[in-house]
Design a protein around this motif. Structure first.
Motif, PDB file in Angstrom:
ATOM      1  N   PRO A  49       0.806  -1.231   0.000  1.00  0.00           N
ATOM      2  CA  PRO A  49       0.000   0.000   0.000  1.00  0.00           C
ATOM      3  C   PRO A  49       0.835   1.276   0.000  1.00  0.00           C
ATOM      4  O   PRO A  49       0.389   2.311  -0.478  1.00  0.00           O
ATOM      5  CB  PRO A  49      -0.812  -0.112   1.295  1.00  0.00           C
ATOM      6  CG  PRO A  49      -0.919  -1.570   1.532  1.00  0.00           C
ATOM      7  CD  PRO A  49       0.410  -2.139   1.068  1.00  0.00           C
ATOM      8  N   ALA A  50       2.063   1.190   0.484  1.00  0.00           N
ATOM      9  CA  ALA A  50       2.935   2.363   0.493  1.00  0.00           C
ATOM     10  C   ALA A  50       3.640   2.567  -0.842  1.00  0.00           C
ATOM     11  O   ALA A  50       4.348   3.546  -1.033  1.00  0.00           O
ATOM     12  CB  ALA A  50       3.980   2.222   1.600  1.00  0.00           C
ATOM     13  N   GLY A  51       3.439   1.638  -1.776  1.00  0.00           N
ATOM     14  CA  GLY A  51       4.043   1.770  -3.093  1.00  0.00           C
ATOM     15  C   GLY A  51       5.365   1.034  -3.244  1.00  0.00           C
ATOM     16  O   GLY A  51       5.995   1.121  -4.295  1.00  0.00           O
ATOM     17  N   ALA A  52       5.785   0.300  -2.217  1.00  0.00           N
ATOM     18  CA  ALA A  52       7.023  -0.476  -2.330  1.00  0.00           C
ATOM     19  C   ALA A  52       6.798  -1.606  -3.333  1.00  0.00           C
ATOM     20  O   ALA A  52       5.826  -2.353  -3.225  1.00  0.00           O
ATOM     21  CB  ALA A  52       7.424  -1.043  -0.977  1.00  0.00           C
ATOM     22  N   VAL A  53       7.687  -1.714  -4.288  1.00  0.00           N
ATOM     23  CA  VAL A  53       7.550  -2.743  -5.316  1.00  0.00           C
ATOM     24  C   VAL A  53       7.925  -4.093  -4.720  1.00  0.00           C
ATOM     25  O   VAL A  53       9.029  -4.297  -4.223  1.00  0.00           O
ATOM     26  CB  VAL A  53       8.437  -2.425  -6.547  1.00  0.00           C
ATOM     27  CG1 VAL A  53       8.355  -3.543  -7.568  1.00  0.00           C
ATOM     28  CG2 VAL A  53       8.020  -1.096  -7.174  1.00  0.00           C
ATOM     29  N   LEU A  54       6.965  -5.009  -4.760  1.00  0.00           N
ATOM     30  CA  LEU A  54       7.168  -6.356  -4.234  1.00  0.00           C
ATOM     31  C   LEU A  54       7.505  -7.340  -5.342  1.00  0.00           C
ATOM     32  O   LEU A  54       8.181  -8.339  -5.103  1.00  0.00           O
ATOM     33  CB  LEU A  54       5.909  -6.821  -3.497  1.00  0.00           C
ATOM     34  CG  LEU A  54       5.436  -5.918  -2.352  1.00  0.00           C
ATOM     35  CD1 LEU A  54       4.093  -6.387  -1.827  1.00  0.00           C
ATOM     36  CD2 LEU A  54       6.477  -5.874  -1.246  1.00  0.00           C
ATOM     37  N   ASP A  55       7.020  -7.052  -6.545  1.00  0.00           N
ATOM     38  CA  ASP A  55       7.280  -7.931  -7.681  1.00  0.00           C
ATOM     39  C   ASP A  55       7.159  -7.118  -8.961  1.00  0.00           C
ATOM     40  O   ASP A  55       6.287  -6.253  -9.078  1.00  0.00           O
ATOM     41  CB  ASP A  55       6.281  -9.097  -7.701  1.00  0.00           C
ATOM     42  CG  ASP A  55       6.637 -10.159  -8.729  1.00  0.00           C
ATOM     43  OD1 ASP A  55       7.838 -10.439  -8.911  1.00  0.00           O
ATOM     44  OD2 ASP A  55       5.716 -10.709  -9.361  1.00  0.00           O
ATOM     45  N   LEU A  56       8.039  -7.394  -9.891  1.00  0.00           N
ATOM     46  CA  LEU A  56       8.026  -6.748 -11.206  1.00  0.00           C
ATOM     47  C   LEU A  56       8.286  -7.833 -12.240  1.00  0.00           C
ATOM     48  O   LEU A  56       9.294  -8.536 -12.168  1.00  0.00           O
ATOM     49  CB  LEU A  56       9.105  -5.663 -11.303  1.00  0.00           C
ATOM     50  CG  LEU A  56       9.364  -5.064 -12.686  1.00  0.00           C
ATOM     51  CD1 LEU A  56       8.139  -4.328 -13.196  1.00  0.00           C
ATOM     52  CD2 LEU A  56      10.566  -4.151 -12.637  1.00  0.00           C
ATOM     53  N   ARG A  57       7.353  -7.978 -13.162  1.00  0.00           N
ATOM     54  CA  ARG A  57       7.495  -8.983 -14.218  1.00  0.00           C
ATOM     55  C   ARG A  57       7.410  -8.304 -15.578  1.00  0.00           C
ATOM     56  O   ARG A  57       6.522  -7.490 -15.810  1.00  0.00           O
ATOM     57  CB  ARG A  57       6.412 -10.040 -14.092  1.00  0.00           C
ATOM     58  CG  ARG A  57       6.532 -10.814 -12.799  1.00  0.00           C
ATOM     59  CD  ARG A  57       5.508 -11.911 -12.692  1.00  0.00           C
ATOM     60  NE  ARG A  57       5.568 -12.495 -11.369  1.00  0.00           N
ATOM     61  CZ  ARG A  57       6.230 -13.605 -11.070  1.00  0.00           C
ATOM     62  NH1 ARG A  57       6.880 -14.253 -12.002  1.00  0.00           N
ATOM     63  NH2 ARG A  57       6.230 -14.069  -9.837  1.00  0.00           N
ATOM     64  N   LEU A  58       8.342  -8.666 -16.422  1.00  0.00           N
ATOM     65  CA  LEU A  58       8.380  -8.130 -17.779  1.00  0.00           C
ATOM     66  C   LEU A  58       8.234  -9.282 -18.752  1.00  0.00           C
ATOM     67  O   LEU A  58       8.923 -10.298 -18.629  1.00  0.00           O
ATOM     68  CB  LEU A  58       9.706  -7.414 -18.034  1.00  0.00           C
ATOM     69  CG  LEU A  58      10.058  -6.270 -17.092  1.00  0.00           C
ATOM     70  CD1 LEU A  58      11.458  -5.755 -17.392  1.00  0.00           C
ATOM     71  CD2 LEU A  58       9.041  -5.156 -17.196  1.00  0.00           C
ATOM     72  N   SER A  59       7.360  -9.115 -19.713  1.00  0.00           N
ATOM     73  CA  SER A  59       7.209 -10.143 -20.746  1.00  0.00           C
ATOM     74  C   SER A  59       8.392 -10.029 -21.710  1.00  0.00           C
ATOM     75  O   SER A  59       9.068  -8.990 -21.755  1.00  0.00           O
ATOM     76  CB  SER A  59       5.890  -9.962 -21.485  1.00  0.00           C
ATOM     77  OG  SER A  59       5.987  -8.876 -22.380  1.00  0.00           O
ATOM     78  N   PRO A  60       8.638 -11.045 -22.503  1.00  0.00           N
ATOM     79  CA  PRO A  60       9.718 -10.952 -23.511  1.00  0.00           C
ATOM     80  C   PRO A  60       9.531  -9.759 -24.449  1.00  0.00           C
ATOM     81  O   PRO A  60      10.507  -9.154 -24.884  1.00  0.00           O
ATOM     82  CB  PRO A  60       9.621 -12.280 -24.262  1.00  0.00           C
ATOM     83  CG  PRO A  60       9.040 -13.226 -23.260  1.00  0.00           C
ATOM     84  CD  PRO A  60       8.058 -12.397 -22.466  1.00  0.00           C
ATOM     85  N   ILE A  78       3.316   0.945 -11.852  1.00  0.00           N
ATOM     86  CA  ILE A  78       3.523   1.068 -10.401  1.00  0.00           C
ATOM     87  C   ILE A  78       2.467   1.985  -9.800  1.00  0.00           C
ATOM     88  O   ILE A  78       1.880   1.680  -8.757  1.00  0.00           O
ATOM     89  CB  ILE A  78       4.943   1.577 -10.083  1.00  0.00           C
ATOM     90  CG1 ILE A  78       5.973   0.492 -10.383  1.00  0.00           C
ATOM     91  CG2 ILE A  78       5.049   2.025  -8.619  1.00  0.00           C
ATOM     92  CD1 ILE A  78       7.420   0.953 -10.307  1.00  0.00           C
ATOM     93  N   ARG A  79       2.191   3.106 -10.456  1.00  0.00           N
ATOM     94  CA  ARG A  79       1.164   4.029  -9.943  1.00  0.00           C
ATOM     95  C   ARG A  79      -0.205   3.359  -9.916  1.00  0.00           C
ATOM     96  O   ARG A  79      -0.970   3.512  -8.954  1.00  0.00           O
ATOM     97  CB  ARG A  79       1.138   5.313 -10.770  1.00  0.00           C
ATOM     98  CG  ARG A  79       2.308   6.236 -10.496  1.00  0.00           C
ATOM     99  CD  ARG A  79       2.123   7.609 -11.134  1.00  0.00           C
ATOM    100  NE  ARG A  79       2.162   7.549 -12.592  1.00  0.00           N
ATOM    101  CZ  ARG A  79       3.264   7.613 -13.326  1.00  0.00           C
ATOM    102  NH1 ARG A  79       4.430   7.741 -12.745  1.00  0.00           N
ATOM    103  NH2 ARG A  79       3.196   7.564 -14.639  1.00  0.00           N
ATOM    104  N   LEU A  80      -0.536   2.609 -10.964  1.00  0.00           N
ATOM    105  CA  LEU A  80      -1.821   1.905 -11.001  1.00  0.00           C
ATOM    106  C   LEU A  80      -1.921   0.856  -9.898  1.00  0.00           C
ATOM    107  O   LEU A  80      -2.963   0.716  -9.242  1.00  0.00           O
ATOM    108  CB  LEU A  80      -2.032   1.250 -12.367  1.00  0.00           C
ATOM    109  CG  LEU A  80      -2.251   2.183 -13.556  1.00  0.00           C
ATOM    110  CD1 LEU A  80      -2.205   1.398 -14.863  1.00  0.00           C
ATOM    111  CD2 LEU A  80      -3.567   2.923 -13.404  1.00  0.00           C
ATOM    112  N   ALA A  81      -0.838   0.115  -9.684  1.00  0.00           N
ATOM    113  CA  ALA A  81      -0.832  -0.907  -8.642  1.00  0.00           C
ATOM    114  C   ALA A  81      -0.941  -0.273  -7.256  1.00  0.00           C
ATOM    115  O   ALA A  81      -1.646  -0.790  -6.381  1.00  0.00           O
ATOM    116  CB  ALA A  81       0.435  -1.758  -8.744  1.00  0.00           C
ATOM    117  N   THR A  82      -0.291   0.863  -7.061  1.00  0.00           N
ATOM    118  CA  THR A  82      -0.360   1.568  -5.782  1.00  0.00           C
ATOM    119  C   THR A  82      -1.776   2.070  -5.527  1.00  0.00           C
ATOM    120  O   THR A  82      -2.286   1.980  -4.406  1.00  0.00           O
ATOM    121  CB  THR A  82       0.650   2.731  -5.744  1.00  0.00           C
ATOM    122  OG1 THR A  82       1.962   2.196  -5.972  1.00  0.00           O
ATOM    123  CG2 THR A  82       0.624   3.446  -4.401  1.00  0.00           C
TER     124      THR A  82
END
Length: 113
Positions: A49-60, A78-82
């Motif tokens: 909830p504080a915006g700390a990135v817990l996971d980041l996945r990038l497609s090929p 990130i803004r949308l997820a937050t």
């Protein structure tokens, strides 16, 4: 039992119920996360909830873009997820705080600034 004693007992019951609600909300808040995907699905981000990135996945396909386009997509996601995580926090806290939710959020935002 006098009416004064009954009022005190009712206040104590109400207080105990509120404490239980707060405890349940705290448990749920520990699990709150927000996840969002970019429009094309190339970037997926999960945050606290504080915006700390817990996971980041990038497609090929994500790495086939320019670095600036990828950067912009990551930041936007990130803004949308937050925002999603913040909405989930509101959903968990509203039953506990009720009409005081906006006031609590304002106070928390003041602390964060």
């Amino acid at each position: 039992m006098s009416s004064h004693q009954e009022r005190v007992q009712q206040m104590l019951r109400s207080f105990e119920e509120r404490v239980q609600q707060i405890s349940k909300a705290q448990d749920k808040l520990r699990e709150v996360q927000g996840t969002a995907r970019s429009g094309d699905g190339a970037v997926t981000v999960t945050v606290s909830p504080a915006g700390a990135v817990l996971d980041l996945r990038l497609s090929p396909d994500a790495v086939k873009r320019s670095h600036t386009a990828l950067q912009q997509d990551i930041l936007k996601t990130i803004r949308l997820a937050t925002a999603a995580a913040a909405q989930r926090v509101d959903t968990e806290l509203e039953p506990v705080l009720g009409e005081h939710l906006a006031e609590a959020k304002k106070a928390l935002n003041g602390v964060a600034e």
